[in-house]
Design a protein around this motif. Structure first.
Motif, PDB file in Angstrom:
ATOM      1  N   VAL A 131      10.888   0.382  -0.606  1.00 25.18           N
ATOM      2  CA  VAL A 131      10.519  -0.634   0.390  1.00 25.18           C
ATOM      3  C   VAL A 131       9.734  -1.739  -0.312  1.00 25.18           C
ATOM      4  N   THR A 132      10.192  -2.971  -0.151  1.00 25.46           N
ATOM      5  CA  THR A 132       9.537  -4.117  -0.767  1.00 25.46           C
ATOM      6  C   THR A 132       8.421  -4.626   0.139  1.00 25.46           C
ATOM      7  N   LYS A 137       5.443  -7.509   1.202  1.00 26.58           N
ATOM      8  CA  LYS A 137       5.098  -8.930   1.213  1.00 26.58           C
ATOM      9  C   LYS A 137       3.583  -8.975   1.409  1.00 26.58           C
ATOM     10  N   GLU A 140       2.951  -0.762   7.294  1.00 33.09           N
ATOM     11  CA  GLU A 140       4.298  -1.220   7.668  1.00 33.09           C
ATOM     12  C   GLU A 140       4.325  -2.694   8.071  1.00 33.09           C
ATOM     13  N   TYR A 191       5.688  -4.834   5.216  1.00 32.37           N
ATOM     14  CA  TYR A 191       7.020  -4.641   4.649  1.00 32.37           C
ATOM     15  C   TYR A 191       7.775  -5.963   4.729  1.00 32.37           C
ATOM     16  N   LYS A 192       8.428  -6.313   3.642  1.00 28.19           N
ATOM     17  CA  LYS A 192       9.091  -7.615   3.542  1.00 28.19           C
ATOM     18  C   LYS A 192      10.138  -7.828   4.643  1.00 28.19           C
ATOM     19  N   ASP A 193      10.834  -6.773   5.035  1.00 29.14           N
ATOM     20  CA  ASP A 193      11.914  -6.928   6.019  1.00 29.14           C
ATOM     21  C   ASP A 193      11.456  -6.749   7.470  1.00 29.14           C
ATOM     22  N   LYS A 194      10.156  -6.648   7.699  1.00 30.10           N
ATOM     23  CA  LYS A 194       9.627  -6.499   9.067  1.00 30.10           C
ATOM     24  C   LYS A 194       9.059  -7.828   9.549  1.00 30.10           C
ATOM     25  N   PHE A 195       9.413  -8.191  10.780  1.00 31.23           N
ATOM     26  CA  PHE A 195       8.933  -9.439  11.365  1.00 31.23           C
ATOM     27  C   PHE A 195       8.254  -9.224  12.714  1.00 31.23           C
ATOM     28  N   ASP A 245       7.585  -2.767  15.982  1.00 27.84           N
ATOM     29  CA  ASP A 245       8.613  -1.955  16.640  1.00 27.84           C
ATOM     30  C   ASP A 245       8.082  -1.298  17.916  1.00 27.84           C
TER      31      ASP A 245
END
Length: 171
Positions: free
Chosen positions: A93-94, A96, A116, A119-123, A126
């Motif tokens: 997991v990349t 940011k 979490e 995490y780069k892919d989380k905007f 959840d």
């Protein structure tokens, strides 16, 4: 007994929160009344890790923490090394590390920064389906690193992180 041994003998236990980032945890650990360590470096020094804990507080994990480093910290703070590893991003997991992100709705439930969120892919969150905040919703001051979150509020205007949830947008 030298100064480091005296600090080590007095180091108090701090229970980690579920999902807490290592940055937030290390800041809470350092500020715990029995500890009063001025910096991540001071903690790393007595753990025999040098400046590495200061990097972890900034959410910089290159190179990634080794098992030996986590075990050295674990033996000092009384938290299992596997539990410390849960405060890091999972393998593959990349991250940011900037800007620092916050779900104020989550923070209102459990006052901690979650790994979490970076995490780069989380905007979005959840759990709440809300976009992450990157700055104060009142004065627009960017969030500092989680280890510096002393009062759970914006250091500029004192708006609590929990109250910022009202201004989070549905994602």
């Amino acid at each position: 007994m030298n100064e480091d041994d005296e600090i080590l003998a007095k180091l108090g236990y701090v229970e980690p929160y579920e999902g807490e980032s290592i940055s937030h945890y290390l800041g809470r650990l350092r500020r715990f009344k029995a500890n009063s360590l001025p910096s991540g470096y001071s903690l790393g020094k007595i753990a025999g890790l040098g400046a590495v804990t200061g990097r972890w507080e900034k959410l910089y994990f290159n190179p990634f923490p080794t098992r030996q480093e986590l075990e050295a910290l674990a033996s000092l703070v009384g938290v299992n090394a596997d539990r410390l590893a849960e405060m890091l991003p999972p393998n593959g997991v990349t991250m940011k590390p900037r800007p620092i992100r916050l779900c104020a709705a989550c923070y209102a439930e459990v006052p901690c920064h979650r790994i979490e969120w970076q995490y780069k892919d989380k905007f979005k969150c959840d759990r709440h389906q809300l976009g992450f905040l990157t700055k104060c919703t009142n004065c627009e001051t960017p969030f500092s690193i989680p280890s510096d979150w002393v009062k759970s509020e914006c250091p500029h205007c004192s708006l609590s992180f929990a109250k910022m949830a009202k201004r989070q947008k549905i994602y």
